[in-house]
Design an enzyme around this catalytic site. Structure first.
Site, PDB file in Angstrom:
ATOM      1  N   ASN A 105       5.714  28.611  64.247  1.00  0.00           N
ATOM      2  CA  ASN A 105       6.477  27.578  63.645  1.00  0.00           C
ATOM      3  C   ASN A 105       6.880  26.185  63.762  1.00  0.00           C
ATOM      4  OD1 ASN A 105       8.542  30.023  64.119  1.00  0.00           O
ATOM      5  ND2 ASN A 105       8.064  30.813  66.070  1.00  0.00           N
ATOM      6  N   PHE A 115      16.466  27.492  75.550  1.00  0.00           N
ATOM      7  CA  PHE A 115      16.885  26.577  74.093  1.00  0.00           C
ATOM      8  C   PHE A 115      17.204  27.961  73.697  1.00  0.00           C
ATOM      9  CE2 PHE A 115      16.316  21.721  74.655  1.00  0.00           C
ATOM     10  CZ  PHE A 115      15.919  22.676  76.458  1.00  0.00           C
ATOM     11  N   PRO A 129       6.159  39.780  73.151  1.00  0.00           N
ATOM     12  CA  PRO A 129       6.908  40.085  74.222  1.00  0.00           C
ATOM     13  C   PRO A 129       7.908  39.090  74.169  1.00  0.00           C
ATOM     14  CG  PRO A 129       4.793  39.181  74.563  1.00  0.00           C
ATOM     15  CD  PRO A 129       4.666  39.545  72.874  1.00  0.00           C
ATOM     16  N   ASP A 130       9.447  38.807  74.730  1.00  0.00           N
ATOM     17  CA  ASP A 130       9.823  38.252  75.098  1.00  0.00           C
ATOM     18  C   ASP A 130       9.591  36.597  76.242  1.00  0.00           C
ATOM     19  OD1 ASP A 130      12.230  35.385  76.043  1.00  0.00           O
ATOM     20  OD2 ASP A 130      13.470  36.792  74.329  1.00  0.00           O
ATOM     21  N   ILE A 131       9.291  35.772  76.901  1.00  0.00           N
ATOM     22  CA  ILE A 131       8.907  35.057  78.051  1.00  0.00           C
ATOM     23  C   ILE A 131       9.771  34.820  79.096  1.00  0.00           C
ATOM     24  CG2 ILE A 131       6.780  33.061  78.262  1.00  0.00           C
ATOM     25  CD1 ILE A 131       5.883  33.533  75.866  1.00  0.00           C
ATOM     26  N   LYS A 184      19.205  37.777  77.980  1.00  0.00           N
ATOM     27  CA  LYS A 184      18.252  37.227  78.259  1.00  0.00           C
ATOM     28  C   LYS A 184      18.412  36.628  79.887  1.00  0.00           C
ATOM     29  CE  LYS A 184      16.098  34.453  74.286  1.00  0.00           C
ATOM     30  NZ  LYS A 184      15.264  34.924  73.791  1.00  0.00           N
ATOM     31  N   LYS A 201     -12.892  36.144  57.475  1.00  0.00           N
ATOM     32  CA  LYS A 201     -11.615  35.804  56.665  1.00  0.00           C
ATOM     33  C   LYS A 201     -11.372  36.606  55.438  1.00  0.00           C
ATOM     34  CE  LYS A 201     -10.253  32.033  53.629  1.00  0.00           C
ATOM     35  NZ  LYS A 201     -11.407  30.528  52.699  1.00  0.00           N
ATOM     36  N   LYS A 249      22.773  34.799  74.138  1.00  0.00           N
ATOM     37  CA  LYS A 249      20.925  34.232  74.385  1.00  0.00           C
ATOM     38  C   LYS A 249      21.725  34.693  75.880  1.00  0.00           C
ATOM     39  CE  LYS A 249      18.982  32.924  71.001  1.00  0.00           C
ATOM     40  NZ  LYS A 249      18.616  32.293  70.393  1.00  0.00           N
TER      41      LYS A 249
HETATM   42  O1  C5P Z   1      15.521  34.897  70.611  1.00  0.00           O
HETATM   43  P1  C5P Z   1      15.344  32.931  70.536  1.00  0.00           P
HETATM   44  O2  C5P Z   1      13.851  32.915  69.700  1.00  0.00           O
HETATM   45  O3  C5P Z   1      16.120  33.027  69.639  1.00  0.00           O
HETATM   46  O4  C5P Z   1      15.382  32.579  71.540  1.00  0.00           O
HETATM   47  C1  C5P Z   1      15.370  31.389  72.550  1.00  0.00           C
HETATM   48  C2  C5P Z   1      14.877  30.799  73.729  1.00  0.00           C
HETATM   49  O5  C5P Z   1      14.247  32.615  74.299  1.00  0.00           O
HETATM   50  C3  C5P Z   1      14.105  29.397  74.056  1.00  0.00           C
HETATM   51  O6  C5P Z   1      13.661  29.121  74.672  1.00  0.00           O
HETATM   52  C4  C5P Z   1      11.853  30.301  73.569  1.00  0.00           C
HETATM   53  O7  C5P Z   1      11.103  29.621  74.563  1.00  0.00           O
HETATM   54  C5  C5P Z   1      12.455  30.938  74.177  1.00  0.00           C
HETATM   55  N1  C5P Z   1      11.389  33.207  74.041  1.00  0.00           N
HETATM   56  C6  C5P Z   1      10.661  33.103  74.934  1.00  0.00           C
HETATM   57  N2  C5P Z   1       9.647  34.091  73.836  1.00  0.00           N
HETATM   58  C7  C5P Z   1       9.938  34.428  72.926  1.00  0.00           C
HETATM   59  C8  C5P Z   1      10.959  34.337  72.183  1.00  0.00           C
HETATM   60  C9  C5P Z   1      11.978  32.923  72.453  1.00  0.00           C
HETATM   61  O8  C5P Z   1      10.565  32.761  75.590  1.00  0.00           O
HETATM   62  N3  C5P Z   1       9.749  35.916  72.281  1.00  0.00           N
END
Ligand code: C5P
Length: 409
Positions: A223, A337, A319-321, A355, A303, A351
């Protein structure tokens, strides 16, 4: 040990001046010769210093000296077309993280107390929203005069920080209160202004920068993210007295001093580092990282050759951290954020709920990447606040204060 630190051992206490934008105001008094050393110390501590002198100050020390030491053109006149075209007085007032007037003469303190805007320095002081500090310097009889003392009470009421004066022998031969503090003392006290203690003793974990999801040994998915906001928040949290773990993806930024910096590449590594950093105890978790939502299902060992005209990559969700940390039984205060390209508020609020976090900071995705400024709005369950567009360092300090207020509630 770096040479400069050997000369100035106290510099190690001045890390909070690093990258701070300090407007050094010099007014007319014999102590102005010490402003040269003060400027040098602030620069050595990593501050970006711009000098504004009153006309009387130029009788005691030359603008050329201050220009050489600060590395920036010195400003004197309010009505200076050329200088105003480069940075107007209002911009200058906004630019400063701190305005430090040293020496501050009796005349200048009087003008400050009255809210005068009769020259560039007094105008900038009136126009700023940043902290303002003065180091008074004058003859002891002038200092003890009731008018000066009344003016000092007025400046203190305005929230202006006062460094000194010191007691001792004066240039005029008198002995008493009125000497300007020594430059090292003024620099130290200035550094102290950035250490607000708002998060004293708290443990903070921050994710920053992008993640990289390997496709093969030489390619990856990632990103846009400079990491600037995450690093600025880490610095602001450190200055607020917190113990900070900064989990960072690949960025080109110097590490904030006094943080526990953990470098990672992939989202999986970032998640593991976040779980480890919050396992024992964590008060505040701030997810600033631009985590890749998907990663290749398979990482090719070698490669991949470009033999075909088209190729397909199978991606799986990362995974969503932030959500994982927010789901922990002893969940820290969680901040996320939301970089969005449309419907900022509704996406941010969604969000907050999905979350299960406590605060979400929304910004416009295209305006924030690699930008030094941020324009953000904060949303929490019972309120919202839009912050003034500012450098990320300033926005970060404001956000830390907002977090302090919210965790108290
Ligand atoms: O779901 P989205 O990516 O829009 O959410 C953004 C927020 O979630 C940010 O705070 C980002 O650091 C956190 N995030 C995360 N793990 C992910 C995706 C987003 O911690 N896989």
């Amino acid at each position: 040990m770096p040479v400069i630190q050997a000369y100035y051992p106290y510099l190690k206490f001045m890390h909070s001046l690093t990258n701070k934008q300090i407007l050094l105001g010099i007014t007319g008094g014999i102590a102005a010769y010490k402003s040269a050393e003060l400027c040098r110390l602030l620069v050595k501590a990593g501050a970006d210093v711009r000098v504004v002198m009153t006309a009387a100050a130029c009788e005691f020390i030359t603008p050329l000296t201050m220009q050489a030491l600060s590395g920036n053109r010195v400003r004197i006149e309010l009505l200076d077309e050329e200088a105003e075209a480069a940075m107007g007085h209002i911009e200058l007032a906004r630019w400063a993280d701190l305005i430090l007037v040293a020496p501050a003469s009796a005349n200048f303190i009087s003008r400050l107390a009255q809210g005068e805007a009769s020259d560039l320095l007094s105008t900038v002081c009136l126009a700023t929203r940043s902290p303002l500090a003065i180091a008074p310097a004058m003859n002891q009889a002038m200092w003890s005069n009731q008018n000066t003392q009344d003016n000092m009470s007025a400046t203190k009421q305005q929230g202006i920080h006062v460094f000194g004066p010191a007691d001792g022998e004066q240039a005029c031969g008198d002995i008493g209160l009125g000497r300007m503090l020594e430059p090292d003392e003024i620099a130290l006290r200035s550094a102290g202004l950035f250490q607000c203690g708002a998060l004293a003793g708290l443990k903070v974990c921050i994710t920053a920068g992008p993640t990289r999801e390997a496709i093969d040994p030489v390619r990856y998915i990632s990103n846009h993210s400079s990491g600037k906001m995450g690093y600025a928040l880490a610095q602001a949290a450190i200055e607020a007295g917190a113990k900070v773990s900064l989990i960072s993806g690949p960025v080109n930024l110097p590490p904030p001093s006094h943080s526990n910096l953990i470098y990672v590449e992939s989202a999986e590594q970032m998640l593991n580092a976040a779980i480890a950093a919050t396992k024992e105890h964590c008060d505040i978790f701030i997810g600033v990282a631009a985590v890749a939502d998907y990663r290749p299902e398979q990482i090719a060992t070698n490669k991949i050759k470009k033999s075909e005209d088209a190729m397909q990559l199978v991606l799986v969700k990362n995974p969503d951290i932030l959500a994982t940390i927010a789901a922990q039984p002893s969940k820290p205060f969680c901040v996320g954020f939301a970089a969005e390209t449309e419907n900022l508020k509704s996406n941010a609020l969604a969000k907050l709920a999905s979350k299960n976090i406590d605060l979400v900071i929304a910004n416009h995705a295209t305006s924030t990447f690699n930008n030094d400024e941020a324009s953000v709005s904060a949303y929490w369950h019972k309120g919202e606040r839009t912050l003034t567009t500012n450098r990320k360092e300033k926005v970060a300090r404001e956000l830390i204060l907002l977090i302090k207020d919210l965790i108290k509630k």
